[in-house]
Scaffold this active site. Structure first.
Site, PDB file in Angstrom:
ATOM      1  N   ASN A 125       0.813  -1.213   0.000  1.00 49.54           N
ATOM      2  CA  ASN A 125       0.000   0.000   0.000  1.00 49.54           C
ATOM      3  C   ASN A 125       0.853   1.274   0.000  1.00 49.54           C
ATOM      4  OD1 ASN A 125      -2.234   1.540  -0.050  1.00 49.54           O
ATOM      5  ND2 ASN A 125      -2.989   0.983   1.988  1.00 49.54           N
ATOM      6  N   HIS A 135     -14.165  -5.552  11.284  1.00 50.01           N
ATOM      7  CA  HIS A 135     -13.844  -4.223  11.815  1.00 50.01           C
ATOM      8  C   HIS A 135     -15.123  -3.459  12.116  1.00 50.01           C
ATOM      9  CE1 HIS A 135      -9.497  -3.639  10.137  1.00 50.01           C
ATOM     10  NE2 HIS A 135      -9.684  -4.857  10.591  1.00 50.01           N
ATOM     11  N   GLU A 183      -3.062  -4.604  19.387  1.00 44.76           N
ATOM     12  CA  GLU A 183      -2.211  -4.753  18.204  1.00 44.76           C
ATOM     13  C   GLU A 183      -1.305  -3.544  18.029  1.00 44.76           C
ATOM     14  OE1 GLU A 183      -4.520  -5.253  14.694  1.00 44.76           O
ATOM     15  OE2 GLU A 183      -2.863  -4.737  13.387  1.00 44.76           O
ATOM     16  N   GLU A 212       2.268  -6.917  11.299  1.00 43.21           N
ATOM     17  CA  GLU A 212       1.775  -6.741   9.919  1.00 43.21           C
ATOM     18  C   GLU A 212       2.786  -6.004   9.061  1.00 43.21           C
ATOM     19  OE1 GLU A 212      -1.840  -4.498  10.801  1.00 43.21           O
ATOM     20  OE2 GLU A 212      -0.991  -2.844   9.661  1.00 43.21           O
ATOM     21  N   ARG A 267       1.470 -11.216  13.482  1.00 38.00           N
ATOM     22  CA  ARG A 267       0.566 -10.698  12.455  1.00 38.00           C
ATOM     23  C   ARG A 267       1.158 -10.761  11.045  1.00 38.00           C
ATOM     24  NH1 ARG A 267      -4.005  -8.869  11.817  1.00 38.00           N
ATOM     25  NH2 ARG A 267      -3.665  -6.674  11.362  1.00 38.00           N
ATOM     26  N   HIS A 293      -2.493 -10.446   9.085  1.00 40.15           N
ATOM     27  CA  HIS A 293      -3.035  -9.185   8.563  1.00 40.15           C
ATOM     28  C   HIS A 293      -3.935  -9.518   7.376  1.00 40.15           C
ATOM     29  CE1 HIS A 293      -1.836  -5.076   6.588  1.00 40.15           C
ATOM     30  NE2 HIS A 293      -2.930  -4.937   7.308  1.00 40.15           N
ATOM     31  N   ASP A 340      -6.195  -3.585   1.655  1.00 36.26           N
ATOM     32  CA  ASP A 340      -5.094  -3.291   0.726  1.00 36.26           C
ATOM     33  C   ASP A 340      -4.217  -4.512   0.482  1.00 36.26           C
ATOM     34  OD1 ASP A 340      -4.757  -1.782   3.506  1.00 36.26           O
ATOM     35  OD2 ASP A 340      -2.792  -2.615   3.025  1.00 36.26           O
TER      36      ASP A 340
HETATM   37  C1  CS2 Z   1      -4.341  -2.068   9.864  1.00 38.72           C
HETATM   38  C2  CS2 Z   1      -4.224  -1.877   8.388  1.00 38.72           C
HETATM   39  O1  CS2 Z   1      -5.715  -3.880   9.332  1.00 38.72           O
HETATM   40  C3  CS2 Z   1      -4.947  -3.419  10.166  1.00 38.72           C
HETATM   41  O2  CS2 Z   1      -4.627  -3.964  11.234  1.00 38.72           O
HETATM   42  O3  CS2 Z   1      -3.162  -1.891  10.578  1.00 38.72           O
HETATM   43  O4  CS2 Z   1      -5.453  -1.394   7.958  1.00 38.72           O
HETATM   44  C4  CS2 Z   1      -3.135  -0.943   7.916  1.00 38.72           C
HETATM   45  O5  CS2 Z   1      -3.393   0.358   8.419  1.00 38.72           O
HETATM   46  C5  CS2 Z   1      -3.135  -0.918   6.406  1.00 38.72           C
HETATM   47  O6  CS2 Z   1      -2.979  -2.231   5.945  1.00 38.72           O
HETATM   48  C6  CS2 Z   1      -2.023  -0.037   5.873  1.00 38.72           C
HETATM   49  O7  CS2 Z   1      -2.033  -0.077   4.463  1.00 38.72           O
HETATM   50 MG    MG Z   2      -2.987  -3.171  12.183  1.00 29.99          MG
END
Ligand code: CS2
Ligand code: MG
Length: 403
Positions: free
Chosen positions: A38, A123, A237, A263, A284, A313, A317
Protein backbone atom coordinates in the site's frame (compact mmCIF):
# COMPACT_ATOMS: atom_id res chain seq x y z
CA UNK A 1 8.69 -30.42 -15.38
CA UNK A 2 6.48 -27.29 -15.74
CA UNK A 3 8.89 -24.74 -17.22
CA UNK A 4 8.24 -21.03 -16.62
CA UNK A 5 7.95 -19.38 -20.04
CA UNK A 6 6.43 -16.00 -19.12
CA UNK A 7 5.32 -13.83 -16.20
CA UNK A 8 3.16 -10.71 -16.23
CA UNK A 9 2.99 -7.94 -13.60
CA UNK A 10 -0.56 -6.57 -13.58
CA UNK A 11 -1.29 -3.23 -11.89
CA UNK A 12 -4.99 -2.47 -11.53
CA UNK A 13 -7.12 -0.09 -9.48
CA UNK A 14 -10.74 -1.29 -8.92
CA UNK A 15 -11.30 1.36 -6.24
CA UNK A 16 -7.77 0.93 -4.87
CA UNK A 17 -4.43 -0.19 -6.34
CA UNK A 18 -3.44 -3.87 -6.49
CA UNK A 19 -0.35 -5.48 -8.02
CA UNK A 20 -0.59 -9.09 -9.19
CA UNK A 21 2.04 -11.40 -10.63
CA UNK A 22 0.85 -14.07 -13.08
CA UNK A 23 3.35 -16.84 -13.95
CA UNK A 24 2.76 -18.92 -17.10
CA UNK A 25 4.24 -22.41 -17.68
CA UNK A 26 4.95 -24.24 -20.93
CA UNK A 27 2.12 -26.70 -20.16
CA UNK A 28 -0.36 -23.81 -19.99
CA UNK A 29 -0.67 -23.83 -16.19
CA UNK A 30 -0.73 -20.35 -14.67
CA UNK A 31 -0.37 -19.15 -11.08
CA UNK A 32 -1.07 -15.82 -9.38
CA UNK A 33 0.58 -13.99 -6.49
CA UNK A 34 -0.34 -10.78 -4.68
CA UNK A 35 2.39 -8.11 -4.83
CA UNK A 36 0.49 -5.18 -3.32
CA UNK A 37 2.34 -2.85 -0.93
CA UNK A 38 0.00 0.00 0.00
CA UNK A 39 1.43 3.35 -1.15
CA UNK A 40 4.50 1.74 -2.76
CA UNK A 41 2.83 -0.42 -5.41
CA UNK A 42 4.98 0.68 -8.35
CA UNK A 43 8.20 -0.09 -6.45
CA UNK A 44 7.20 -3.74 -6.19
CA UNK A 45 5.88 -3.80 -9.77
CA UNK A 46 9.27 -2.58 -11.00
CA UNK A 47 11.21 -4.93 -8.71
CA UNK A 48 9.28 -7.82 -10.19
CA UNK A 49 9.27 -6.74 -13.85
CA UNK A 50 12.85 -5.45 -13.98
CA UNK A 51 14.72 -7.68 -11.52
CA UNK A 52 12.77 -10.89 -10.90
CA UNK A 53 10.80 -11.95 -14.01
CA UNK A 54 13.90 -12.14 -16.28
CA UNK A 55 15.45 -14.59 -13.76
CA UNK A 56 12.34 -16.81 -13.68
CA UNK A 57 12.13 -17.66 -17.38
CA UNK A 58 13.22 -21.24 -18.06
CA UNK A 59 13.09 -22.36 -14.41
CA UNK A 60 11.20 -25.40 -13.11
CA UNK A 61 8.03 -24.03 -11.46
CA UNK A 62 7.98 -26.99 -9.06
CA UNK A 63 11.21 -25.83 -7.40
CA UNK A 64 9.52 -23.40 -5.02
CA UNK A 65 12.17 -23.54 -2.27
CA UNK A 66 15.13 -23.22 -4.66
CA UNK A 67 13.53 -20.22 -6.41
CA UNK A 68 12.77 -18.67 -3.00
CA UNK A 69 16.41 -19.06 -1.92
CA UNK A 70 17.62 -17.74 -5.29
CA UNK A 71 15.49 -14.58 -4.95
CA UNK A 72 16.37 -14.07 -1.25
CA UNK A 73 20.09 -14.89 -1.08
CA UNK A 74 20.71 -14.03 -4.72
CA UNK A 75 19.44 -10.45 -4.25
CA UNK A 76 22.47 -9.62 -2.06
CA UNK A 77 20.40 -6.71 -0.59
CA UNK A 78 18.28 -8.94 1.60
CA UNK A 79 14.91 -8.28 3.22
CA UNK A 80 12.77 -5.11 3.28
CA UNK A 81 9.09 -4.72 2.36
CA UNK A 82 9.60 -4.28 -1.39
CA UNK A 83 11.93 -7.25 -1.84
CA UNK A 84 9.93 -9.59 0.39
CA UNK A 85 6.61 -8.61 -1.20
CA UNK A 86 8.06 -9.41 -4.62
CA UNK A 87 9.38 -12.77 -3.37
CA UNK A 88 5.97 -13.41 -1.78
CA UNK A 89 4.20 -12.89 -5.10
CA UNK A 90 6.45 -15.43 -6.85
CA UNK A 91 6.01 -17.88 -3.97
CA UNK A 92 2.21 -17.65 -3.99
CA UNK A 93 2.09 -18.11 -7.77
CA UNK A 94 4.32 -21.20 -7.62
CA UNK A 95 2.20 -22.81 -4.88
CA UNK A 96 -0.85 -22.02 -7.04
CA UNK A 97 0.77 -23.78 -10.02
CA UNK A 98 1.85 -26.78 -7.93
CA UNK A 99 -1.67 -27.19 -6.56
CA UNK A 100 -3.26 -26.95 -10.00
CA UNK A 101 -0.88 -29.58 -11.44
CA UNK A 102 -1.47 -31.86 -8.42
CA UNK A 103 -5.24 -31.26 -8.66
CA UNK A 104 -5.29 -30.28 -4.97
CA UNK A 105 -6.10 -27.10 -3.02
CA UNK A 106 -2.85 -25.67 -1.61
CA UNK A 107 -3.82 -26.40 2.00
CA UNK A 108 -3.64 -30.12 1.15
CA UNK A 109 -0.05 -29.63 0.00
CA UNK A 110 0.72 -27.89 3.31
CA UNK A 111 -0.26 -30.94 5.37
CA UNK A 112 -4.04 -30.86 5.07
CA UNK A 113 -6.67 -29.20 7.23
CA UNK A 114 -5.74 -28.78 10.90
CA UNK A 115 -9.27 -27.37 11.58
CA UNK A 116 -12.69 -27.28 9.95
CA UNK A 117 -12.58 -23.56 9.13
CA UNK A 118 -10.79 -20.31 9.97
CA UNK A 119 -12.13 -17.88 12.58
CA UNK A 120 -11.96 -14.32 11.24
CA UNK A 121 -12.41 -10.91 12.81
CA UNK A 122 -14.18 -7.97 11.24
CA UNK A 123 -13.84 -4.22 11.81
CA UNK A 124 -16.47 -2.24 13.75
CA UNK A 125 -15.70 1.45 13.79
CA UNK A 126 -17.50 4.75 14.30
CA UNK A 127 -17.00 8.42 15.03
CA UNK A 128 -18.39 7.86 18.54
CA UNK A 129 -18.52 5.00 21.02
CA UNK A 130 -22.25 4.63 20.32
CA UNK A 131 -21.69 4.38 16.55
CA UNK A 132 -18.95 1.81 17.07
CA UNK A 133 -21.11 -0.33 19.34
CA UNK A 134 -23.98 -0.17 16.85
CA UNK A 135 -21.64 -1.42 14.11
CA UNK A 136 -20.34 -4.16 16.41
CA UNK A 137 -23.88 -5.33 17.24
CA UNK A 138 -24.61 -5.57 13.51
CA UNK A 139 -21.53 -7.75 12.97
CA UNK A 140 -22.40 -9.87 16.00
CA UNK A 141 -25.86 -10.47 14.52
CA UNK A 142 -24.13 -11.66 11.32
CA UNK A 143 -22.40 -14.39 13.32
CA UNK A 144 -18.92 -12.89 13.79
CA UNK A 145 -17.22 -14.28 16.88
CA UNK A 146 -14.43 -11.68 16.88
CA UNK A 147 -14.77 -7.95 16.30
CA UNK A 148 -12.16 -5.19 16.18
CA UNK A 149 -13.26 -1.93 17.80
CA UNK A 150 -11.91 1.46 16.69
CA UNK A 151 -13.66 4.73 17.53
CA UNK A 152 -13.13 8.43 17.07
CA UNK A 153 -11.33 10.46 19.72
CA UNK A 154 -13.15 13.59 20.98
CA UNK A 155 -11.07 16.62 20.11
CA UNK A 156 -9.35 14.95 17.12
CA UNK A 157 -10.65 15.50 13.59
CA UNK A 158 -9.77 11.95 12.57
CA UNK A 159 -8.00 8.87 13.91
CA UNK A 160 -6.75 5.53 12.64
CA UNK A 161 -9.33 2.93 11.75
CA UNK A 162 -12.40 5.15 11.68
CA UNK A 163 -13.77 5.09 8.18
CA UNK A 164 -15.75 7.73 6.35
CA UNK A 165 -17.59 4.84 4.67
CA UNK A 166 -19.87 2.56 6.73
CA UNK A 167 -18.41 -0.68 5.43
CA UNK A 168 -15.12 -0.05 3.65
CA UNK A 169 -11.93 1.44 5.07
CA UNK A 170 -9.26 2.71 2.70
CA UNK A 171 -6.41 4.49 4.48
CA UNK A 172 -4.46 5.43 1.31
CA UNK A 173 -6.66 8.43 0.73
CA UNK A 174 -4.76 11.07 -1.25
CA UNK A 175 -2.41 11.71 -4.19
CA UNK A 176 0.14 13.02 -1.66
CA UNK A 177 0.21 12.07 2.04
CA UNK A 178 -2.66 13.67 3.97
CA UNK A 179 -1.86 14.77 7.52
CA UNK A 180 -3.75 13.80 10.66
CA UNK A 181 -3.33 15.13 14.19
CA UNK A 182 -2.89 12.82 17.16
CA UNK A 183 -3.15 13.14 20.93
CA UNK A 184 -2.19 10.18 23.08
CA UNK A 185 -3.77 11.64 26.21
CA UNK A 186 -7.14 12.16 24.52
CA UNK A 187 -6.93 8.63 23.01
CA UNK A 188 -6.02 6.91 26.31
CA UNK A 189 -9.19 8.29 27.90
CA UNK A 190 -11.52 6.89 25.22
CA UNK A 191 -10.50 3.27 24.69
CA UNK A 192 -11.31 1.94 28.19
CA UNK A 193 -14.74 3.62 27.90
CA UNK A 194 -15.23 2.03 24.49
CA UNK A 195 -14.40 -1.45 25.82
CA UNK A 196 -16.57 -1.04 28.88
CA UNK A 197 -19.53 -0.06 26.71
CA UNK A 198 -18.78 -2.91 24.32
CA UNK A 199 -18.80 -5.57 27.03
CA UNK A 200 -22.04 -4.08 28.35
CA UNK A 201 -23.70 -4.25 24.92
CA UNK A 202 -22.11 -7.35 23.37
CA UNK A 203 -21.52 -9.55 26.40
CA UNK A 204 -18.59 -11.91 26.99
CA UNK A 205 -19.00 -14.54 24.25
CA UNK A 206 -17.41 -12.38 21.59
CA UNK A 207 -13.69 -11.64 21.16
CA UNK A 208 -12.89 -7.93 21.16
CA UNK A 209 -9.72 -6.65 19.50
CA UNK A 210 -8.10 -3.23 19.19
CA UNK A 211 -5.36 -1.80 16.96
CA UNK A 212 -3.18 0.86 18.62
CA UNK A 213 -1.38 1.21 15.31
CA UNK A 214 2.15 1.94 16.56
CA UNK A 215 1.18 5.10 18.46
CA UNK A 216 2.05 4.58 22.11
CA UNK A 217 5.32 4.51 23.98
CA UNK A 218 5.93 1.23 25.85
CA UNK A 219 4.84 2.60 29.21
CA UNK A 220 1.69 4.18 27.70
CA UNK A 221 0.92 0.79 26.13
CA UNK A 222 1.40 -0.83 29.54
CA UNK A 223 -1.05 1.68 30.98
CA UNK A 224 -3.69 0.98 28.33
CA UNK A 225 -3.16 -2.77 28.56
CA UNK A 226 -3.77 -2.62 32.31
CA UNK A 227 -6.85 -0.33 31.91
CA UNK A 228 -8.39 -2.84 29.50
CA UNK A 229 -7.70 -5.99 31.55
CA UNK A 230 -11.20 -6.00 33.15
CA UNK A 231 -12.68 -6.21 29.63
CA UNK A 232 -10.50 -9.15 28.51
CA UNK A 233 -9.30 -7.92 25.09
CA UNK A 234 -8.43 -10.70 22.64
CA UNK A 235 -5.39 -8.63 21.71
CA UNK A 236 -3.86 -5.17 21.60
CA UNK A 237 -2.21 -4.75 18.20
CA UNK A 238 0.91 -2.79 17.32
CA UNK A 239 1.04 -1.27 20.81
CA UNK A 240 4.36 0.46 20.11
CA UNK A 241 6.67 0.61 17.05
CA UNK A 242 8.42 -2.77 16.91
CA UNK A 243 11.84 -1.87 15.50
CA UNK A 244 13.04 -2.17 19.09
CA UNK A 245 11.74 -5.65 19.92
CA UNK A 246 12.99 -5.24 23.52
CA UNK A 247 10.50 -2.41 24.08
CA UNK A 248 7.83 -5.07 24.54
CA UNK A 249 9.50 -6.23 27.79
CA UNK A 250 8.30 -3.01 29.41
CA UNK A 251 4.73 -3.58 28.25
CA UNK A 252 4.81 -7.19 29.47
CA UNK A 253 5.92 -6.03 32.93
CA UNK A 254 2.72 -4.01 33.32
CA UNK A 255 -0.10 -5.94 31.71
CA UNK A 256 -1.46 -9.38 30.89
CA UNK A 257 -3.47 -8.04 27.96
CA UNK A 258 -2.41 -10.18 24.97
CA UNK A 259 -0.18 -8.45 22.38
CA UNK A 260 -0.21 -8.84 18.58
CA UNK A 261 2.50 -7.45 16.29
CA UNK A 262 3.87 -7.95 12.83
CA UNK A 263 1.78 -6.74 9.92
CA UNK A 264 4.70 -4.53 8.89
CA UNK A 265 7.24 -7.36 9.37
CA UNK A 266 8.76 -8.84 6.24
CA UNK A 267 10.98 -11.61 7.56
CA UNK A 268 11.50 -13.93 10.52
CA UNK A 269 14.32 -11.67 11.70
CA UNK A 270 11.82 -8.89 12.48
CA UNK A 271 10.03 -11.21 14.90
CA UNK A 272 12.76 -13.54 16.24
CA UNK A 273 13.43 -11.64 19.50
CA UNK A 274 9.75 -11.03 20.19
CA UNK A 275 8.96 -14.71 19.69
CA UNK A 276 11.93 -16.26 21.53
CA UNK A 277 11.36 -13.99 24.55
CA UNK A 278 7.59 -14.54 24.46
CA UNK A 279 7.00 -10.81 24.30
CA UNK A 280 3.95 -11.24 22.09
CA UNK A 281 1.00 -13.63 21.88
CA UNK A 282 0.08 -13.35 18.18
CA UNK A 283 2.27 -12.82 15.13
CA UNK A 284 0.57 -10.70 12.46
CA UNK A 285 3.00 -11.25 9.58
CA UNK A 286 1.13 -12.12 6.41
CA UNK A 287 1.68 -13.98 3.15
CA UNK A 288 2.04 -10.96 0.85
CA UNK A 289 4.56 -8.93 2.90
CA UNK A 290 6.56 -11.70 4.64
CA UNK A 291 8.00 -13.65 1.74
CA UNK A 292 4.98 -15.79 0.85
CA UNK A 293 3.61 -19.09 2.16
CA UNK A 294 7.09 -20.64 2.29
CA UNK A 295 8.54 -18.03 4.67
CA UNK A 296 5.38 -17.49 6.70
CA UNK A 297 5.40 -21.21 7.55
CA UNK A 298 8.90 -20.76 9.00
CA UNK A 299 7.76 -17.83 11.14
CA UNK A 300 4.74 -19.80 12.36
CA UNK A 301 6.90 -22.85 13.17
CA UNK A 302 9.24 -20.73 15.33
CA UNK A 303 6.23 -19.09 17.01
CA UNK A 304 4.73 -22.50 17.74
CA UNK A 305 7.73 -23.42 19.92
CA UNK A 306 6.72 -20.53 22.24
CA UNK A 307 2.92 -21.05 22.16
CA UNK A 308 2.51 -17.94 20.02
CA UNK A 309 -0.31 -18.09 17.50
CA UNK A 310 -0.85 -16.61 14.06
CA UNK A 311 -3.11 -13.61 13.44
CA UNK A 312 -2.45 -12.69 9.80
CA UNK A 313 -3.04 -9.19 8.56
CA UNK A 314 -5.97 -9.08 6.13
CA UNK A 315 -6.79 -5.47 5.32
CA UNK A 316 -8.48 -4.42 2.06
CA UNK A 317 -5.09 -3.29 0.73
CA UNK A 318 -4.09 -6.98 0.56
CA UNK A 319 -5.75 -8.39 -2.54
CA UNK A 320 -8.13 -11.38 -2.71
CA UNK A 321 -5.11 -13.34 -3.99
CA UNK A 322 -3.40 -12.80 -0.61
CA UNK A 323 -6.69 -13.55 1.19
CA UNK A 324 -6.94 -16.88 -0.60
CA UNK A 325 -3.31 -17.79 0.10
CA UNK A 326 -3.67 -16.76 3.75
CA UNK A 327 -6.72 -19.00 4.18
CA UNK A 328 -4.84 -22.05 2.84
CA UNK A 329 -2.05 -21.24 5.32
CA UNK A 330 -4.53 -20.58 8.17
CA UNK A 331 -6.41 -23.86 7.60
CA UNK A 332 -3.25 -25.94 7.76
CA UNK A 333 -0.98 -24.26 10.33
CA UNK A 334 -1.04 -25.94 13.78
CA UNK A 335 -0.80 -22.73 15.83
CA UNK A 336 -3.53 -20.78 14.08
CA UNK A 337 -5.00 -17.90 16.11
CA UNK A 338 -7.25 -15.72 13.99
CA UNK A 339 -7.45 -14.14 10.54
CA UNK A 340 -8.28 -10.50 9.82
CA UNK A 341 -11.02 -10.10 7.22
CA UNK A 342 -11.93 -6.67 5.85
CA UNK A 343 -14.14 -7.64 2.90
CA UNK A 344 -13.30 -6.24 -0.54
CA UNK A 345 -15.72 -4.25 -2.69
CA UNK A 346 -17.83 -5.99 -5.36
CA UNK A 347 -15.68 -4.19 -7.96
CA UNK A 348 -12.52 -5.79 -6.54
CA UNK A 349 -14.15 -9.21 -6.16
CA UNK A 350 -15.15 -9.10 -9.84
CA UNK A 351 -11.52 -8.54 -10.87
CA UNK A 352 -10.38 -11.38 -8.57
CA UNK A 353 -12.86 -14.30 -8.82
CA UNK A 354 -12.24 -16.69 -5.91
CA UNK A 355 -13.52 -19.82 -4.18
CA UNK A 356 -13.06 -18.72 -0.54
CA UNK A 357 -16.23 -18.26 1.43
CA UNK A 358 -17.35 -16.48 4.64
CA UNK A 359 -19.98 -18.17 6.77
CA UNK A 360 -21.02 -17.39 10.32
CA UNK A 361 -17.80 -15.66 11.29
CA UNK A 362 -15.49 -18.27 9.79
CA UNK A 363 -13.89 -18.71 6.35
CA UNK A 364 -12.65 -21.57 4.18
CA UNK A 365 -10.43 -21.35 1.07
CA UNK A 366 -12.58 -23.84 -0.87
CA UNK A 367 -11.54 -27.02 -2.70
CA UNK A 368 -10.43 -25.59 -6.05
CA UNK A 369 -6.96 -26.84 -7.09
CA UNK A 370 -4.24 -24.33 -6.29
CA UNK A 371 -5.15 -21.12 -4.43
CA UNK A 372 -8.69 -20.94 -5.84
CA UNK A 373 -8.36 -17.36 -7.04
CA UNK A 374 -7.51 -15.68 -10.33
CA UNK A 375 -7.33 -12.26 -11.94
CA UNK A 376 -9.64 -11.28 -14.79
CA UNK A 377 -7.02 -9.48 -16.87
CA UNK A 378 -9.56 -7.93 -19.23
CA UNK A 379 -11.50 -6.38 -16.33
CA UNK A 380 -8.26 -5.42 -14.60
CA UNK A 381 -7.10 -3.54 -17.70
CA UNK A 382 -10.04 -1.18 -17.32
CA UNK A 383 -8.80 0.25 -14.01
CA UNK A 384 -5.76 2.49 -14.36
CA UNK A 385 -3.28 2.91 -11.52
CA UNK A 386 -4.09 5.93 -9.35
CA UNK A 387 -1.30 7.18 -7.08
CA UNK A 388 -2.40 7.10 -3.44
CA UNK A 389 -0.32 7.59 -0.28
CA UNK A 390 -0.98 6.50 3.27
CA UNK A 391 -1.42 9.47 5.64
CA UNK A 392 1.22 10.83 8.00
CA UNK A 393 0.50 11.74 11.61
CA UNK A 394 1.60 14.68 13.75
CA UNK A 395 1.14 15.49 17.43
CA UNK A 396 -0.81 18.62 18.23
CA UNK A 397 2.47 20.56 18.44
CA UNK A 398 3.42 19.43 14.92
CA UNK A 399 5.86 16.67 15.90
CA UNK A 400 5.86 13.91 13.24
CA UNK A 401 4.44 10.77 14.83
CA UNK A 402 3.72 7.18 13.77
CA UNK A 403 0.56 6.91 11.71
C1 CS2 B 1 -4.34 -2.07 9.86
C2 CS2 B 1 -4.22 -1.88 8.39
O1 CS2 B 1 -5.72 -3.88 9.33
C3 CS2 B 1 -4.95 -3.42 10.17
O2 CS2 B 1 -4.63 -3.96 11.23
O3 CS2 B 1 -3.16 -1.89 10.58
O4 CS2 B 1 -5.45 -1.39 7.96
C4 CS2 B 1 -3.14 -0.94 7.92
O5 CS2 B 1 -3.39 0.36 8.42
C5 CS2 B 1 -3.14 -0.92 6.41
O6 CS2 B 1 -2.98 -2.23 5.95
C6 CS2 B 1 -2.02 -0.04 5.87
O7 CS2 B 1 -2.03 -0.08 4.46
MG1 MG C 1 -2.99 -3.17 12.18
Amino acid sequence: MPKIVDARVIVTCPGRNFVTLKIICDNGTTGVGDATLNGRELSVASYLADHVVPCLIGRDAHRIEDIWQFLYKGAYWRRGPVTMTAIAAVDMALWDIKGKIAGLPVYQLLGGAARESVMVYCHANGATIEDTIAAALEYQSQGFKAIRLQCGVPGLASTYGVSKDRYFYEPADADLPSESVWSTSKYLRVVPELFGAAREALGWDVHLLHDIHHRLTPIEAGRLGRDLEPYRPFWLEDATPAENQDAFRLIRQHTTSPLAVGEVFNSIWDAKGLIENQLIDYIRATVVHAGGITHLRRIAALADLYQIRTGCHGATDLSPVCMAAALHFDLSVPNFGIQEYMRHTDETDAVFPHSYRLENGTMHPGEAPGLGVDIDEELAAGYDYKRAFLPVNRLEDGTLWSW
